[in-house]
Design a protein around this motif. Structure first.
Motif, PDB file in Angstrom:
ATOM      1  N   THR A  48     -70.409  20.980 159.057  1.00  7.20           N
ATOM      2  CA  THR A  48     -70.280  20.539 157.397  1.00  7.20           C
ATOM      3  C   THR A  48     -71.380  19.407 156.856  1.00  7.20           C
ATOM      4  OG1 THR A  48     -68.449  19.066 158.027  1.00  7.20           O
ATOM      5  CG2 THR A  48     -68.017  21.344 157.029  1.00  7.20           C
ATOM      6  N   ARG A  49     -71.995  18.713 158.178  1.00  4.02           N
ATOM      7  CA  ARG A  49     -73.060  17.630 157.886  1.00  4.02           C
ATOM      8  C   ARG A  49     -74.123  18.353 157.344  1.00  4.02           C
ATOM      9  NH1 ARG A  49     -71.805  12.522 161.579  1.00  4.02           N
ATOM     10  NH2 ARG A  49     -69.618  12.569 161.280  1.00  4.02           N
ATOM     11  N   CYS A  50     -74.345  18.688 155.970  1.00  3.21           N
ATOM     12  CA  CYS A  50     -75.318  19.579 155.474  1.00  3.21           C
ATOM     13  C   CYS A  50     -75.515  18.929 154.037  1.00  3.21           C
ATOM     14  CB  CYS A  50     -75.250  21.022 155.589  1.00  3.21           C
ATOM     15  SG  CYS A  50     -73.563  21.649 154.895  1.00  3.21           S
ATOM     16  N   ALA A  51     -76.374  19.594 153.336  1.00  7.86           N
ATOM     17  CA  ALA A  51     -76.412  19.130 151.978  1.00  7.86           C
ATOM     18  C   ALA A  51     -75.304  19.338 151.163  1.00  7.86           C
ATOM     19  CB  ALA A  51     -77.609  19.922 151.209  1.00  7.86           C
ATOM     20  N   THR A  52     -75.072  18.418 150.290  1.00 10.14           N
ATOM     21  CA  THR A  52     -73.808  18.622 149.185  1.00 10.14           C
ATOM     22  C   THR A  52     -73.807  19.497 148.545  1.00 10.14           C
ATOM     23  OG1 THR A  52     -73.923  16.088 148.975  1.00 10.14           O
ATOM     24  CG2 THR A  52     -72.532  17.197 147.339  1.00 10.14           C
ATOM     25  N   ASP A  53     -74.949  20.197 148.154  1.00 11.26           N
ATOM     26  CA  ASP A  53     -74.926  21.370 147.078  1.00 11.26           C
ATOM     27  C   ASP A  53     -74.941  22.687 147.982  1.00 11.26           C
ATOM     28  OD1 ASP A  53     -77.642  21.099 147.911  1.00 11.26           O
ATOM     29  OD2 ASP A  53     -78.385  21.021 145.879  1.00 11.26           O
ATOM     30  N   PHE A  54     -74.544  22.522 149.408  1.00 14.70           N
ATOM     31  CA  PHE A  54     -74.686  23.694 150.216  1.00 14.70           C
ATOM     32  C   PHE A  54     -73.178  23.850 151.255  1.00 14.70           C
ATOM     33  CE2 PHE A  54     -75.437  25.638 154.399  1.00 14.70           C
ATOM     34  CZ  PHE A  54     -75.579  27.022 154.223  1.00 14.70           C
ATOM     35  N   VAL A  55     -72.438  22.704 151.226  1.00 11.44           N
ATOM     36  CA  VAL A  55     -71.289  22.447 151.964  1.00 11.44           C
ATOM     37  C   VAL A  55     -69.992  23.349 151.464  1.00 11.44           C
ATOM     38  CG1 VAL A  55     -70.551  20.477 151.097  1.00 11.44           C
ATOM     39  CG2 VAL A  55     -70.128  20.763 153.424  1.00 11.44           C
ATOM     40  N   GLU A  56     -70.077  23.595 150.225  1.00 14.73           N
ATOM     41  CA  GLU A  56     -68.785  24.319 149.767  1.00 14.73           C
ATOM     42  C   GLU A  56     -69.185  25.719 149.889  1.00 14.73           C
ATOM     43  OE1 GLU A  56     -65.994  23.146 148.745  1.00 14.73           O
ATOM     44  OE2 GLU A  56     -66.439  21.057 149.108  1.00 14.73           O
ATOM     45  N   LEU A  57     -70.412  26.418 150.133  1.00 13.56           N
ATOM     46  CA  LEU A  57     -70.617  27.870 150.439  1.00 13.56           C
ATOM     47  C   LEU A  57     -69.651  28.402 151.334  1.00 13.56           C
ATOM     48  CD1 LEU A  57     -72.085  30.376 149.713  1.00 13.56           C
ATOM     49  CD2 LEU A  57     -73.884  29.675 151.377  1.00 13.56           C
ATOM     50  N   PRO A  58     -69.573  28.022 152.742  1.00 17.30           N
ATOM     51  CA  PRO A  58     -68.566  28.886 153.444  1.00 17.30           C
ATOM     52  C   PRO A  58     -67.229  28.844 153.163  1.00 17.30           C
ATOM     53  CG  PRO A  58     -70.083  27.695 154.549  1.00 17.30           C
ATOM     54  CD  PRO A  58     -70.306  27.007 153.235  1.00 17.30           C
ATOM     55  N   SER A  59     -66.779  27.729 152.476  1.00 22.06           N
ATOM     56  CA  SER A  59     -65.254  27.452 152.103  1.00 22.06           C
ATOM     57  C   SER A  59     -64.966  28.293 150.642  1.00 22.06           C
ATOM     58  CB  SER A  59     -64.849  26.200 151.837  1.00 22.06           C
ATOM     59  OG  SER A  59     -65.854  25.481 150.865  1.00 22.06           O
ATOM     60  N   ILE A  60     -65.816  28.379 149.815  1.00 21.06           N
ATOM     61  CA  ILE A  60     -65.612  29.290 148.725  1.00 21.06           C
ATOM     62  C   ILE A  60     -65.358  30.569 148.974  1.00 21.06           C
ATOM     63  CG2 ILE A  60     -66.481  30.054 146.296  1.00 21.06           C
ATOM     64  CD1 ILE A  60     -67.532  26.879 146.058  1.00 21.06           C
ATOM     65  N   ALA A  64     -74.384  12.521 140.110  1.00 20.17           N
ATOM     66  CA  ALA A  64     -75.605  13.306 140.003  1.00 20.17           C
ATOM     67  C   ALA A  64     -75.533  14.774 140.953  1.00 20.17           C
ATOM     68  CB  ALA A  64     -76.838  12.624 140.616  1.00 20.17           C
ATOM     69  N   THR A  65     -74.184  15.032 141.216  1.00 17.62           N
ATOM     70  CA  THR A  65     -74.316  16.304 142.268  1.00 17.62           C
ATOM     71  C   THR A  65     -72.950  16.966 141.869  1.00 17.62           C
ATOM     72  OG1 THR A  65     -73.043  15.318 143.916  1.00 17.62           O
ATOM     73  CG2 THR A  65     -75.517  15.261 144.219  1.00 17.62           C
ATOM     74  N   TYR A  66     -72.633  16.974 140.568  1.00 22.00           N
ATOM     75  CA  TYR A  66     -71.253  17.741 140.078  1.00 22.00           C
ATOM     76  C   TYR A  66     -71.625  19.317 139.964  1.00 22.00           C
ATOM     77  CZ  TYR A  66     -66.966  18.730 138.056  1.00 22.00           C
ATOM     78  OH  TYR A  66     -65.596  19.236 137.791  1.00 22.00           O
ATOM     79  N   TYR A  67     -72.881  19.526 139.787  1.00 23.82           N
ATOM     80  CA  TYR A  67     -73.193  20.947 139.805  1.00 23.82           C
ATOM     81  C   TYR A  67     -72.959  21.582 141.011  1.00 23.82           C
ATOM     82  CZ  TYR A  67     -77.213  19.976 142.608  1.00 23.82           C
ATOM     83  OH  TYR A  67     -77.871  19.735 143.983  1.00 23.82           O
ATOM     84  N   SER A  68     -72.773  20.738 142.126  1.00 23.37           N
ATOM     85  CA  SER A  68     -72.880  21.672 143.513  1.00 23.37           C
ATOM     86  C   SER A  68     -72.027  22.702 143.534  1.00 23.37           C
ATOM     87  CB  SER A  68     -72.560  20.595 144.492  1.00 23.37           C
ATOM     88  OG  SER A  68     -73.852  19.498 144.407  1.00 23.37           O
ATOM     89  N   TYR A  69     -70.474  22.464 142.914  1.00 21.79           N
ATOM     90  CA  TYR A  69     -69.476  23.404 143.124  1.00 21.79           C
ATOM     91  C   TYR A  69     -69.804  24.695 142.516  1.00 21.79           C
ATOM     92  CZ  TYR A  69     -64.750  25.120 144.175  1.00 21.79           C
ATOM     93  OH  TYR A  69     -63.771  25.723 144.534  1.00 21.79           O
ATOM     94  N   LEU A  70     -70.435  24.635 141.445  1.00 23.25           N
ATOM     95  CA  LEU A  70     -70.664  25.655 140.403  1.00 23.25           C
ATOM     96  C   LEU A  70     -72.063  26.605 141.216  1.00 23.25           C
ATOM     97  CD1 LEU A  70     -70.730  24.195 136.945  1.00 23.25           C
ATOM     98  CD2 LEU A  70     -69.401  25.902 137.471  1.00 23.25           C
ATOM     99  N   PHE A  71     -73.007  25.573 141.614  1.00 26.74           N
ATOM    100  CA  PHE A  71     -73.919  26.195 142.362  1.00 26.74           C
ATOM    101  C   PHE A  71     -73.344  26.856 143.584  1.00 26.74           C
ATOM    102  CE2 PHE A  71     -77.602  25.529 145.444  1.00 26.74           C
ATOM    103  CZ  PHE A  71     -78.476  26.001 144.590  1.00 26.74           C
ATOM    104  N   ASP A  72     -72.681  26.466 144.183  1.00 26.75           N
ATOM    105  CA  ASP A  72     -71.915  27.124 145.602  1.00 26.75           C
ATOM    106  C   ASP A  72     -71.091  28.361 145.290  1.00 26.75           C
ATOM    107  OD1 ASP A  72     -73.438  25.718 147.286  1.00 26.75           O
ATOM    108  OD2 ASP A  72     -71.912  24.178 147.735  1.00 26.75           O
TER     109      ASP A  72
END
Length: 774
Positions: free
Chosen positions: A579-591, A689-697
């Protein structure tokens, strides 16, 4: 960051007519329930001994595997048997870290040492993180105050040293020499080069190349941000003042039980009720009070702010902007996003604009439904405007529900289903493991081996799943140990420090426990170790096993998505492991893991024997307001970008006015004058500045589920492709290239403006999770 909130489950049915199999007590009710779940699908399997052991382990924890004949320390480290040992380990780690730092600083004396710089920087990081991450877990999970205090001390000492390293000009100059030499860069594997770039970017973000005076200002501004951030979070979580509600305003409540109690309470006290925002009374009024006025006042009270709270937030935003401009960036968003998938604030805006356009028609249709309900309620001739306090009354939030009827799912049954799913997809399963005296921090904790069918044990999961006083709330995935290759460490080259030989040995022995040689794989690796923290209801003799609510099943699947990313992302460098990866990528496997719960085929894995069938009748309600909630999340992501843009440095910047303008120009429901929700938007600090990440993933996960897994979710070939193209790299490969390969979409590979806009056009409404959950 993987933390997210979860509520407690309630176990309702007592066990009946117990009988035994394989030494484990299992109720007939449990057995009949899971048998009733069997569906007529091609993946029917009989319960293996490991399946039954998982059910036994979690549904009857007293049967957990404990060894009374041997003892060790936390996580199997022989030295960690008492709190003082954690402080001693921190001191020993500092000695070795100083030696390794000095070695790296001398690297330009020989080409051989320059070739080892990236490896040694990663080793230095792991040396410190290995103790810091362990201390972080202890701080949040250990019941003993002495252990918590020791963990706090170890954490602070090592973080202080790490902060020194992050601004160390000498280390920066050495790395610069490595990356400036094409002949050395050619020797780096793609993973090593990615690791080097991570260090390089971190140095640059720490103002490393600025003159001393400006570097000192950077440190000062960074300290101010931490202080203001803590103050902001305290204000965000602070209770809001109550609002008075007259008893007459509660007449006709749809919730008769609580409504009658509130009215009786008001009559007994002969005064207005004081209703606190967030209380059960407030929630009931927002959902059930036919009169609009009490709902309006409760909403106003819940979204109020003091001038001091607004001032703290705006000072935090200004200080962040000043910090960014000090290092030559236009805004804090620009500084934050350059190593994310989005790359630039403009790309985030393009994604959010496209997502707004995609979601707006659905949300407007839902809003019209609410307006029609309000029209019928008030008997008006035209459709009335839906106000912020109308949403829950005309569309009461409903908990998520499974797509088909299911029997009660116990914790053990869900873990069995998870293990079976991983077996189908990856050839990996979960197996109960024996823990020794001192290895775990509480009797609730259960240890699982993660077993690959070819490589054997590839890591461990420690499950601390039941609520207790003093334990961190919510659900979270803690990476206590990352993957890393260790057989080429060259520890002898670090040298020694006179008089500190025992300290050095203590740290080396701590690390030696982590190392393993796997079958069919070259090298010796540090195997990943993660901890799952949840707050489910503990099983008992009177109530029986823990029965999970559906939202809790979603939570467990989500967190296990993170855990499997940690297990499979077994890289040679710990800075890019799991999980040591980009903030806007880390939630993809869990979602994505939550999407698997959409499939009746996957749900059939919850059956222990697969001997009977049920009709697959769906009971999954379609929430008409889901799209409204999604649109609200998009607006929050948009305001996060505004708050971290250059605009905050303008003397006329007003966070409340910006929020109101966004809602009134691009929102669905008008902003309510006099309210200022932004002071409760706690993610502005942790996800600035990264709250979009969850929607993105969410968007990417929906596309991956629909295009890759949905037709045959247990297909091994598909699972292997996902493992091979995404999970195994951790953060060691450009996420855009991973997603592009998985989806067979070469147009995404560059991750440019068009790619961001394309993801924004993807549908995310089919996701089974709760919007905004992290």
């Amino acid at each position: 960051m993987l933390a997210r909130s979860a509520r407690n489950a309630t176990s309702k049915l007592p066990p009946k007519q117990p009988f035994r199999f394989r030494g484990c007590l299992l109720s007939r009710r449990d057995t009949l329930a899971v048998r009733a779940l069997a569906t007529q699908v091609q993946h029917q399997i009989r319960a293996s001994s490991d399946d039954k052991a998982l059910i036994c382990l979690f549904d009857h924890p007293k049967s957990g595997l404990r060894s009374p004949f041997s003892g060790t320390g936390l996580f199997g480290h022989p030295s960690l048997t008492h709190p003082r040992a954690l402080i001693s380990l921190a001191d020993a780690t500092l000695v070795r870290a100083q030696l390794l730092t000095e070695r790296i600083l001398r690297a330009r004396e020989s080409r051989e040492e320059l070739l080892k710089v990236v490896k040694n920087l990663d080793r230095l990081s792991d040396m410190l993180c290995g103790v810091i991450d362990l201390a972080e877990l202890v701080r949040n999970a250990h019941p003993d105050r002495m252990w918590i205090d020791a963990a706090n001390s170890a954490y602070e000492r090592l973080c202080e040293f790490m902060n020194v390293l992050n601004t160390h000009v000498g280390l920066y100059e050495v790395l610069k020499a490595v990356l400036s030499d094409p002949s050395i860069v050619k020797t780096l594997t793609p993973e090593a080069y990615q690791t080097a770039l991570i260090f390089w970017r971190d140095f640059e973000k720490s103002a490393i190349d600025l003159p001393p005076a400006e570097r000192n200002k950077f440190v000062s501004l960074s300290t101010d941000i931490l202080v203001l951030g803590r103050q902001f979070l305290e204000g965000a979580g602070a209770a809001r003042p109550p609002t008075p509600i007259k008893p007459s305003e509660l007449s006709g409540l749809k919730d008769k039980g609580m409504g009658v109690r509130l009215q009786l309470q008001a009559q007994f006290t002969q005064r207005d009720l004081l209703v606190y925002p967030g209380s059960l009374q407030a929630q009931m009024i927002m959902r059930a009070a036919p009169e609009e006025e009490p709902r309006r006042r409760v909403y106003m009270a819940a979204n109020s702010s003091t001038p001091e709270q607004i001032d703290i937030l705006e000072r935090l935003l200004r200080t962040r902007a000043e910090l960014a401009q000090l290092v030559g960036r236009e805004s804090f968003a620009q500084m934050t996003l350059d190593d994310k998938m989005a790359k630039t604030p403009e790309n985030v805006v393009n994604f959010l604009d496209a997502l707004m356009d995609r979601t707006r028609p659905f949300a407007r249709r839902a809003l019209r439904t609410l307006s029609q309900r309000k029209q019928a309620h008030h008997g008006t001739s035209s459709l009335p405007v839906i106000q912020a306090w109308d949403r829950d009354f005309y569309c009461p939030p409903e908990p998520p529900a499974p797509p088909i009827p299911l029997p009660a799912l116990t914790l053990g049954i869900v873990f069995m289903g998870l293990s079976r799913l991983f077996k189908h997809l990856y050839g990996i399963s979960l197996r109960p493991a024996t823990s020794t005296l001192g290895e775990i921090w509480h009797t609730d904790v259960q240890k699982l081996e993660v077993v690959d069918e070819e490589k054997g044990i590839i890591g461990w999961v420690y499950a601390d799943l039941f609520a207790r006083r003093g334990k961190a709330s919510g659900a979270a995935h803690y990476t206590v140990r990352c993957s890393r290759r260790t057989d080429d460490d060259d520890e002898l080259g670090d040298g020694t420090m006179p008089g500190q030989e025992l300290r050095i040995q203590e740290s080396q022995e701590f690390e030696a426990v982590k190392r393993h040689k796997l079958p069919n794989q070259d090298g010796v690796f540090q195997l990943p170790l993660v901890v799952l923290l949840c707050e489910f209801t503990r099983p008992s003799l009177t109530k029986g096993p823990t029965v999970l609510e559906w939202h809790e099943v979603l939570t467990l699947f989500h967190e296990m998505g993170h855990a499997m990313h940690s297990m499979i992302g077994r890289t040679e460098y710990q800075n890019v492991a799991g999980t040591r990866c980009a903030t806007d990528f880390v939630e993809l496997p869990s979602i994505l893991m939550e999407h698997f719960l959409n499939s009746p085929t996957v749900l059939s894995l919850f059956d222990a024997d697969s001997t009977s069938a049920i009709r697959q009748i769906g009971n999954h309600h379609e929430d008409p307001c889901h799209s409204i909630d999604t649109y609200s999340q998009i607006l929050l992501a948009a305001v996060d970008q505004i708050y971290h843009s250059p605009a905050v440095l303008d003397s006329s910047f007003d966070s409340t006015a910006e929020l109101a303008n966004l809602h009134n120009t691009r929102g669905l429901i008008p902003h309510v004058p006099g309210t200022s929700f932004q002071t409760q938007f706690g993610h502005l600090f942790g996800y600035g500045a990264t709250y979009y990440s969850y929607l993105f993933d969410r968007a990417i996960a929906s596309r991956v589920w629909g295009n890759v897994f949905s037709n045959d979710p247990l297909n091994r070939e598909t699972g292997e492709k996902y493992k091979r193209e995404v999970l195994q790299y951790g953060g060691g490969k450009d996420p855009w290239k991973m997603v592009s390969a998985l989806l067979n979409a070469p147009e995404l590979e560059s991750g440019d403006t068009d790619a961001m806009r394309e993801v924004g056009r993807w549908k995310i409404e089919d996701e089974v999770g709760v919007p905004g959950r992290h």
